[in-house]
Design a protein around this motif. Structure first.
Motif, PDB file in Angstrom:
ATOM      1  N   UNK A   1      -3.764  -5.660  -6.859  1.00 20.57           N
ATOM      2  CA  UNK A   1      -5.219  -5.742  -7.043  1.00 20.57           C
ATOM      3  C   UNK A   1      -5.909  -6.253  -5.782  1.00 20.57           C
ATOM      4  N   UNK A   2      -5.416  -5.733  -4.636  1.00 25.23           N
ATOM      5  CA  UNK A   2      -6.063  -5.966  -3.350  1.00 25.23           C
ATOM      6  C   UNK A   2      -6.117  -4.628  -2.624  1.00 25.23           C
ATOM      7  N   UNK A   3      -6.923  -4.550  -1.585  1.00 30.86           N
ATOM      8  CA  UNK A   3      -7.051  -3.278  -0.867  1.00 30.86           C
ATOM      9  C   UNK A   3      -5.802  -2.970  -0.044  1.00 30.86           C
ATOM     10  N   UNK A   4      -5.631  -1.700   0.251  1.00 34.99           N
ATOM     11  CA  UNK A   4      -4.511  -1.278   1.097  1.00 34.99           C
ATOM     12  C   UNK A   4      -4.609  -1.931   2.476  1.00 34.99           C
ATOM     13  N   UNK A   5      -5.814  -2.098   2.978  1.00 35.99           N
ATOM     14  CA  UNK A   5      -5.989  -2.744   4.287  1.00 35.99           C
ATOM     15  C   UNK A   5      -5.585  -4.221   4.244  1.00 35.99           C
ATOM     16  N   UNK A   6      -5.826  -4.877   3.124  1.00 33.42           N
ATOM     17  CA  UNK A   6      -5.404  -6.274   2.984  1.00 33.42           C
ATOM     18  C   UNK A   6      -3.885  -6.351   2.953  1.00 33.42           C
ATOM     19  N   UNK A   7      -3.260  -5.404   2.272  1.00 35.51           N
ATOM     20  CA  UNK A   7      -1.794  -5.351   2.247  1.00 35.51           C
ATOM     21  C   UNK A   7      -1.273  -5.161   3.665  1.00 35.51           C
ATOM     22  N   UNK A   8      -1.866  -4.213   4.370  1.00 34.43           N
ATOM     23  CA  UNK A   8      -1.450  -3.932   5.752  1.00 34.43           C
ATOM     24  C   UNK A   8      -1.595  -5.165   6.628  1.00 34.43           C
ATOM     25  N   UNK A   9      -2.724  -5.838   6.519  1.00 29.58           N
ATOM     26  CA  UNK A   9      -2.972  -7.044   7.299  1.00 29.58           C
ATOM     27  C   UNK A   9      -1.961  -8.142   6.949  1.00 29.58           C
ATOM     28  N   UNK A  10      -1.693  -8.306   5.672  1.00 26.86           N
ATOM     29  CA  UNK A  10      -0.732  -9.324   5.220  1.00 26.86           C
ATOM     30  C   UNK A  10       0.649  -9.069   5.811  1.00 26.86           C
ATOM     31  N   UNK A  11       1.055  -7.811   5.816  1.00 26.95           N
ATOM     32  CA  UNK A  11       2.387  -7.464   6.320  1.00 26.95           C
ATOM     33  C   UNK A  11       2.466  -7.572   7.837  1.00 26.95           C
ATOM     34  N   UNK A  12       1.506  -6.975   8.527  1.00 27.91           N
ATOM     35  CA  UNK A  12       1.624  -6.808   9.978  1.00 27.91           C
ATOM     36  C   UNK A  12       1.066  -7.959  10.810  1.00 27.91           C
ATOM     37  N   UNK A  13       0.034  -8.627  10.321  1.00 26.92           N
ATOM     38  CA  UNK A  13      -0.558  -9.691  11.132  1.00 26.92           C
ATOM     39  C   UNK A  13       0.111 -11.037  10.895  1.00 26.92           C
ATOM     40  N   UNK A  14       0.757 -11.178   9.757  1.00 23.28           N
ATOM     41  CA  UNK A  14       1.490 -12.405   9.480  1.00 23.28           C
ATOM     42  C   UNK A  14       0.631 -13.630   9.275  1.00 23.28           C
ATOM     43  N   UNK A  15      -0.650 -13.439   9.009  1.00 23.63           N
ATOM     44  CA  UNK A  15      -1.532 -14.583   8.787  1.00 23.63           C
ATOM     45  C   UNK A  15      -1.396 -15.111   7.364  1.00 23.63           C
ATOM     46  N   UNK A  16      -1.786 -16.356   7.179  1.00 25.80           N
ATOM     47  CA  UNK A  16      -1.824 -16.955   5.846  1.00 25.80           C
ATOM     48  C   UNK A  16      -2.979 -16.290   5.079  1.00 25.80           C
TER      49      UNK A  16
ATOM     50  N   UNK B   1       7.172   2.738  -1.359  1.00 26.84           N
ATOM     51  CA  UNK B   1       6.033   3.389  -2.013  1.00 26.84           C
ATOM     52  C   UNK B   1       4.963   3.701  -0.977  1.00 26.84           C
ATOM     53  N   UNK B   2       3.833   3.007  -1.069  1.00 29.87           N
ATOM     54  CA  UNK B   2       2.755   3.183  -0.099  1.00 29.87           C
ATOM     55  C   UNK B   2       1.856   1.952  -0.116  1.00 29.87           C
ATOM     56  N   UNK B   3       1.079   1.789   0.956  1.00 28.91           N
ATOM     57  CA  UNK B   3       0.126   0.676   1.024  1.00 28.91           C
ATOM     58  C   UNK B   3      -0.842   0.716  -0.158  1.00 28.91           C
ATOM     59  N   UNK B   4      -1.356   1.890  -0.439  1.00 33.93           N
ATOM     60  CA  UNK B   4      -2.353   2.041  -1.508  1.00 33.93           C
ATOM     61  C   UNK B   4      -1.759   1.681  -2.869  1.00 33.93           C
ATOM     62  N   UNK B   5      -0.584   2.194  -3.165  1.00 36.19           N
ATOM     63  CA  UNK B   5       0.030   1.932  -4.473  1.00 36.19           C
ATOM     64  C   UNK B   5       0.334   0.443  -4.648  1.00 36.19           C
ATOM     65  N   UNK B   6       0.889  -0.181  -3.620  1.00 31.79           N
ATOM     66  CA  UNK B   6       1.199  -1.613  -3.703  1.00 31.79           C
ATOM     67  C   UNK B   6      -0.094  -2.421  -3.794  1.00 31.79           C
ATOM     68  N   UNK B   7      -1.094  -2.033  -3.030  1.00 33.07           N
ATOM     69  CA  UNK B   7      -2.397  -2.703  -3.130  1.00 33.07           C
ATOM     70  C   UNK B   7      -2.966  -2.622  -4.539  1.00 33.07           C
ATOM     71  N   UNK B   8      -2.850  -1.458  -5.151  1.00 34.42           N
ATOM     72  CA  UNK B   8      -3.322  -1.295  -6.535  1.00 34.42           C
ATOM     73  C   UNK B   8      -2.550  -2.204  -7.484  1.00 34.42           C
ATOM     74  N   UNK B   9      -1.235  -2.296  -7.295  1.00 34.61           N
ATOM     75  CA  UNK B   9      -0.417  -3.166  -8.150  1.00 34.61           C
ATOM     76  C   UNK B   9      -0.829  -4.631  -8.017  1.00 34.61           C
TER      77      UNK B   9
ATOM     78  N   UNK C   1       8.904  -4.543   1.558  1.00 36.50           N
ATOM     79  CA  UNK C   1       9.891  -3.651   0.935  1.00 36.50           C
ATOM     80  C   UNK C   1       9.227  -2.717  -0.081  1.00 36.50           C
ATOM     81  N   UNK C   2       8.283  -3.259  -0.836  1.00 31.97           N
ATOM     82  CA  UNK C   2       7.587  -2.433  -1.826  1.00 31.97           C
ATOM     83  C   UNK C   2       6.801  -1.319  -1.136  1.00 31.97           C
ATOM     84  N   UNK C   3       6.153  -1.642  -0.029  1.00 32.95           N
ATOM     85  CA  UNK C   3       5.395  -0.631   0.713  1.00 32.95           C
ATOM     86  C   UNK C   3       6.335   0.422   1.293  1.00 32.95           C
ATOM     87  N   UNK C   4       7.485  -0.001   1.796  1.00 33.63           N
ATOM     88  CA  UNK C   4       8.456   0.949   2.341  1.00 33.63           C
ATOM     89  C   UNK C   4       8.956   1.905   1.268  1.00 33.63           C
TER      90      UNK C   4
END
Length: 146
Positions: A35-50, A25-33, A20-23
């Protein structure tokens, strides 16, 4: 002692909040909040892995920091949920069902050692007084004992 909100939130709940936060805002902004990379945020959301333990700690800390904001905003969502639930009952019992629902939610929070969110009191205050409340002097809309 009240349990920390970050310890109670499941990964699924945190994933939904991050999505919801990414929707909004953006991957980058949420990642900054977080303190992880935008790609890690993307992976967390879309891949559903632990997530890895370090990332999960950051996600839980972020979630806990934002939980208070969402609790305040929860009144709108709670009102929608209550309205949807009431549709399963005849109109004649809506007030009683809503009062019982709010009472149970409050009891549940207190049993867990948590302060009930403000939306419970707000929604309860919007209900007409119960028969018991109406019989007490000084209750608005109650009987006039003059």
């Amino acid at each position: 002692m009240t349990p920390s909100p970050e310890l109670r939130a499941s990964v699924a709940v945190i994933r939904d909040a991050v999505t919801r936060a990414v929707q909004a805002s953006s991957l980058r902004r949420v990642g900054d909040e977080i303190d992880i990379s935008a790609m890690t945020v993307r992976s967390f959301i879309h891949e559903g892995n632990e997530p890895q333990a370090r990332t999960l700690r950051k996600l839980r800390a972020w979630f806990a920091d934002h939980a208070a904001q969402w609790a305040a905003a929860g009144e709108h969502e709670a009102r929608i949920l209550v309205d949807l639930l009431l549709n399963f009952y005849p109109k004649a019992v809506h007030v009683r069902v809503e009062r019982n629902f709010l009472d149970e939610r409050e009891r549940s929070f207190r049993e867990l050692g948590l302060e009930p969110p403000a939306w419970i009191a707000t929604l309860r205050a919007e209900l007409p007084p119960s028969e018991d409340e109406a019989m007490r002097p000084g209750v608005e809309n109650g009987p006039d004992f003059r």
